[in-house]
Design a protein around this motif. Sequence first.
Motif, PDB file in Angstrom:
ATOM      1  N   MET A 128      46.415  35.675  43.843  1.00 39.80           N
ATOM      2  CA  MET A 128      46.360  36.967  43.167  1.00 39.80           C
ATOM      3  C   MET A 128      46.803  38.076  44.120  1.00 39.80           C
ATOM      4  SD  MET A 128      42.811  37.042  41.002  1.00 39.80           S
ATOM      5  CE  MET A 128      43.299  38.169  39.721  1.00 39.80           C
ATOM      6  N   SER A 129      47.420  39.068  43.568  1.00 45.15           N
ATOM      7  CA  SER A 129      47.846  40.210  44.366  1.00 45.15           C
ATOM      8  C   SER A 129      46.660  41.153  44.591  1.00 45.15           C
ATOM      9  CB  SER A 129      48.974  40.959  43.659  1.00 45.15           C
ATOM     10  OG  SER A 129      48.468  41.636  42.524  1.00 45.15           O
ATOM     11  N   PHE A 130      46.823  42.077  45.518  1.00 46.82           N
ATOM     12  CA  PHE A 130      45.807  43.085  45.798  1.00 46.82           C
ATOM     13  C   PHE A 130      45.482  43.880  44.538  1.00 46.82           C
ATOM     14  CE2 PHE A 130      44.637  47.381  47.216  1.00 46.82           C
ATOM     15  CZ  PHE A 130      43.526  47.079  48.000  1.00 46.82           C
ATOM     16  N   ASP A 131      46.507  44.290  43.804  1.00 46.06           N
ATOM     17  CA  ASP A 131      46.292  45.068  42.573  1.00 46.06           C
ATOM     18  C   ASP A 131      45.556  44.249  41.512  1.00 46.06           C
ATOM     19  OD1 ASP A 131      47.498  47.313  43.658  1.00 46.06           O
ATOM     20  OD2 ASP A 131      49.487  46.784  42.883  1.00 46.06           O
ATOM     21  N   GLU A 132      45.865  42.973  41.401  1.00 51.51           N
ATOM     22  CA  GLU A 132      45.179  42.108  40.437  1.00 51.51           C
ATOM     23  C   GLU A 132      43.703  41.924  40.805  1.00 51.51           C
ATOM     24  OE1 GLU A 132      48.756  39.176  38.871  1.00 51.51           O
ATOM     25  OE2 GLU A 132      47.883  38.809  40.858  1.00 51.51           O
ATOM     26  N   ILE A 133      43.427  41.809  42.093  1.00 52.53           N
ATOM     27  CA  ILE A 133      42.034  41.682  42.540  1.00 52.53           C
ATOM     28  C   ILE A 133      41.283  42.978  42.270  1.00 52.53           C
ATOM     29  CG2 ILE A 133      40.562  41.412  44.581  1.00 52.53           C
ATOM     30  CD1 ILE A 133      42.791  39.514  45.676  1.00 52.53           C
ATOM     31  N   THR A 134      41.915  44.106  42.529  1.00 52.13           N
ATOM     32  CA  THR A 134      41.309  45.407  42.254  1.00 52.13           C
ATOM     33  C   THR A 134      40.968  45.525  40.775  1.00 52.13           C
ATOM     34  OG1 THR A 134      42.575  46.385  44.074  1.00 52.13           O
ATOM     35  CG2 THR A 134      41.661  47.900  42.445  1.00 52.13           C
ATOM     36  N   LYS A 135      41.885  45.139  39.920  1.00 55.17           N
ATOM     37  CA  LYS A 135      41.674  45.187  38.469  1.00 55.17           C
ATOM     38  C   LYS A 135      40.552  44.236  38.053  1.00 55.17           C
ATOM     39  CE  LYS A 135      44.001  44.581  34.058  1.00 55.17           C
ATOM     40  NZ  LYS A 135      45.130  44.015  33.364  1.00 55.17           N
ATOM     41  N   LEU A 136      40.545  43.033  38.601  1.00 58.44           N
ATOM     42  CA  LEU A 136      39.510  42.049  38.288  1.00 58.44           C
ATOM     43  C   LEU A 136      38.119  42.593  38.608  1.00 58.44           C
ATOM     44  CD1 LEU A 136      39.216  38.504  38.193  1.00 58.44           C
ATOM     45  CD2 LEU A 136      38.167  39.284  40.306  1.00 58.44           C
ATOM     46  N   LEU A 137      37.955  43.192  39.789  1.00 60.33           N
ATOM     47  CA  LEU A 137      36.652  43.726  40.184  1.00 60.33           C
ATOM     48  C   LEU A 137      36.239  44.913  39.329  1.00 60.33           C
ATOM     49  CD1 LEU A 137      36.895  43.463  44.078  1.00 60.33           C
ATOM     50  CD2 LEU A 137      35.643  41.967  42.498  1.00 60.33           C
ATOM     51  N   SER A 138      37.179  45.780  38.994  1.00 61.47           N
ATOM     52  CA  SER A 138      36.874  46.930  38.137  1.00 61.47           C
ATOM     53  C   SER A 138      36.454  46.495  36.742  1.00 61.47           C
ATOM     54  CB  SER A 138      38.078  47.861  38.043  1.00 61.47           C
ATOM     55  OG  SER A 138      38.327  48.468  39.289  1.00 61.47           O
ATOM     56  N   GLU A 139      37.114  45.481  36.217  1.00 62.01           N
ATOM     57  CA  GLU A 139      36.763  44.989  34.886  1.00 62.01           C
ATOM     58  C   GLU A 139      35.416  44.273  34.891  1.00 62.01           C
ATOM     59  OE1 GLU A 139      40.138  42.608  33.724  1.00 62.01           O
ATOM     60  OE2 GLU A 139      41.342  44.383  33.219  1.00 62.01           O
ATOM     61  N   LYS A 140      35.122  43.549  35.944  1.00 60.27           N
ATOM     62  CA  LYS A 140      33.877  42.775  36.034  1.00 60.27           C
ATOM     63  C   LYS A 140      32.663  43.665  36.310  1.00 60.27           C
ATOM     64  CE  LYS A 140      31.325  38.998  37.016  1.00 60.27           C
ATOM     65  NZ  LYS A 140      31.061  37.853  36.251  1.00 60.27           N
ATOM     66  N   PHE A 141      32.814  44.648  37.213  1.00 62.62           N
ATOM     67  CA  PHE A 141      31.672  45.439  37.678  1.00 62.62           C
ATOM     68  C   PHE A 141      31.719  46.911  37.278  1.00 62.62           C
ATOM     69  CE2 PHE A 141      32.162  41.935  40.738  1.00 62.62           C
ATOM     70  CZ  PHE A 141      30.903  41.351  40.622  1.00 62.62           C
ATOM     71  N   GLY A 142      32.771  47.346  36.638  1.00 61.88           N
ATOM     72  CA  GLY A 142      32.921  48.756  36.285  1.00 61.88           C
ATOM     73  C   GLY A 142      33.784  49.480  37.301  1.00 61.88           C
ATOM     74  N   SER A 143      34.393  50.545  36.868  1.00 61.68           N
ATOM     75  CA  SER A 143      35.354  51.251  37.721  1.00 61.68           C
ATOM     76  C   SER A 143      34.710  51.911  38.936  1.00 61.68           C
ATOM     77  CB  SER A 143      36.107  52.300  36.907  1.00 61.68           C
ATOM     78  OG  SER A 143      35.186  53.242  36.378  1.00 61.68           O
ATOM     79  N   ASP A 144      33.399  52.145  38.912  1.00 63.34           N
ATOM     80  CA  ASP A 144      32.752  52.813  40.043  1.00 63.34           C
ATOM     81  C   ASP A 144      32.387  51.864  41.187  1.00 63.34           C
ATOM     82  OD1 ASP A 144      30.731  51.579  38.544  1.00 63.34           O
ATOM     83  OD2 ASP A 144      29.247  53.098  39.083  1.00 63.34           O
ATOM     84  N   VAL A 145      32.599  50.552  41.024  1.00 60.39           N
ATOM     85  CA  VAL A 145      32.282  49.607  42.096  1.00 60.39           C
ATOM     86  C   VAL A 145      33.227  49.779  43.281  1.00 60.39           C
ATOM     87  CG1 VAL A 145      33.701  47.615  41.402  1.00 60.39           C
ATOM     88  CG2 VAL A 145      31.518  47.238  42.556  1.00 60.39           C
ATOM     89  N   ILE A 146      34.447  50.203  43.009  1.00 61.93           N
ATOM     90  CA  ILE A 146      35.423  50.478  44.065  1.00 61.93           C
ATOM     91  C   ILE A 146      35.446  51.986  44.277  1.00 61.93           C
ATOM     92  CG2 ILE A 146      37.841  50.354  44.768  1.00 61.93           C
ATOM     93  CD1 ILE A 146      38.048  47.827  42.979  1.00 61.93           C
ATOM     94  N   ILE A 147      34.968  52.412  45.439  1.00 60.49           N
ATOM     95  CA  ILE A 147      34.893  53.844  45.750  1.00 60.49           C
ATOM     96  C   ILE A 147      36.273  54.387  46.094  1.00 60.49           C
ATOM     97  CG2 ILE A 147      33.955  55.518  47.392  1.00 60.49           C
ATOM     98  CD1 ILE A 147      31.463  53.705  47.564  1.00 60.49           C
ATOM     99  N   GLU A 148      37.051  53.570  46.800  1.00 58.63           N
ATOM    100  CA  GLU A 148      38.389  54.015  47.234  1.00 58.63           C
ATOM    101  C   GLU A 148      39.266  52.799  47.484  1.00 58.63           C
ATOM    102  OE1 GLU A 148      40.349  56.327  51.078  1.00 58.63           O
ATOM    103  OE2 GLU A 148      38.192  56.493  50.744  1.00 58.63           O
ATOM    104  N   VAL A 149      40.535  52.978  47.261  1.00 57.14           N
ATOM    105  CA  VAL A 149      41.537  51.961  47.598  1.00 57.14           C
ATOM    106  C   VAL A 149      42.346  52.520  48.760  1.00 57.14           C
ATOM    107  CG1 VAL A 149      43.548  50.681  46.782  1.00 57.14           C
ATOM    108  CG2 VAL A 149      41.655  51.129  45.218  1.00 57.14           C
ATOM    109  N   GLN A 150      42.364  51.793  49.871  1.00 58.47           N
ATOM    110  CA  GLN A 150      43.118  52.231  51.041  1.00 58.47           C
ATOM    111  C   GLN A 150      44.352  51.353  51.182  1.00 58.47           C
ATOM    112  OE1 GLN A 150      40.279  51.873  54.259  1.00 58.47           O
ATOM    113  NE2 GLN A 150      39.586  53.978  53.981  1.00 58.47           N
ATOM    114  N   THR A 151      45.508  51.975  51.149  1.00 58.46           N
ATOM    115  CA  THR A 151      46.750  51.216  51.263  1.00 58.46           C
ATOM    116  C   THR A 151      47.596  51.664  52.450  1.00 58.46           C
ATOM    117  OG1 THR A 151      47.832  52.730  49.720  1.00 58.46           O
ATOM    118  CG2 THR A 151      46.877  50.718  48.789  1.00 58.46           C
ATOM    119  N   GLY A 152      47.089  52.566  53.274  1.00 60.17           N
ATOM    120  CA  GLY A 152      47.883  53.133  54.361  1.00 60.17           C
ATOM    121  C   GLY A 152      47.929  52.323  55.634  1.00 60.17           C
ATOM    122  N   GLY A 153      47.043  51.372  55.825  1.00 59.65           N
ATOM    123  CA  GLY A 153      47.003  50.624  57.075  1.00 59.65           C
ATOM    124  C   GLY A 153      47.834  49.356  57.028  1.00 59.65           C
TER     125      GLY A 153
END
Length: 166
Positions: A1-26
Amino acid sequence: MSFDEITKLLSEKFGSDVIIEVQTGGLQPALIIKPDSIVPVCQELRDNKNTWFDFLSCLTGIDHGVENNQFSVVYHLASIPHKHQLVLKVIIDHDRSLDSLPSFISVSEVWKTAEWHEREAFDLLGIQFEGHPDLRRILLPDDWEGYPLRKDYSAAEEYKGIKIKE
């Protein structure tokens, strides 16, 4: 799975507030997870057949400095069967004027290897891990005072008659 797919999976499973921030700069993108959700998120990532993060390759603590009054724990996950990696972070505020240590929830029930990683973070940074089965020093002597990797640490002049500082 891609990073974006994992992010979507977690948001759908636990709600959008489970991920406080997505960091893509490093060098590796990371998800900052709500502190009280870290164990169920890790269990999902380990047990879901599409992610199967079966290996906690590294867990480390970070002291963000006296001015910031924040500590974080960074989890580097790997899926050996799927050959992908993920970085999770949990950040908390901590008032250093209190006698208590910064406290995170242990993930040792998810990955047994976390017991050793969390003991190291406790030993060197003074990070408490709630639910850890055996949280004690692992590198320093039991009677060592302080936590050497903290930004506000001041080394003793000597330890048991042995000079430490020049």
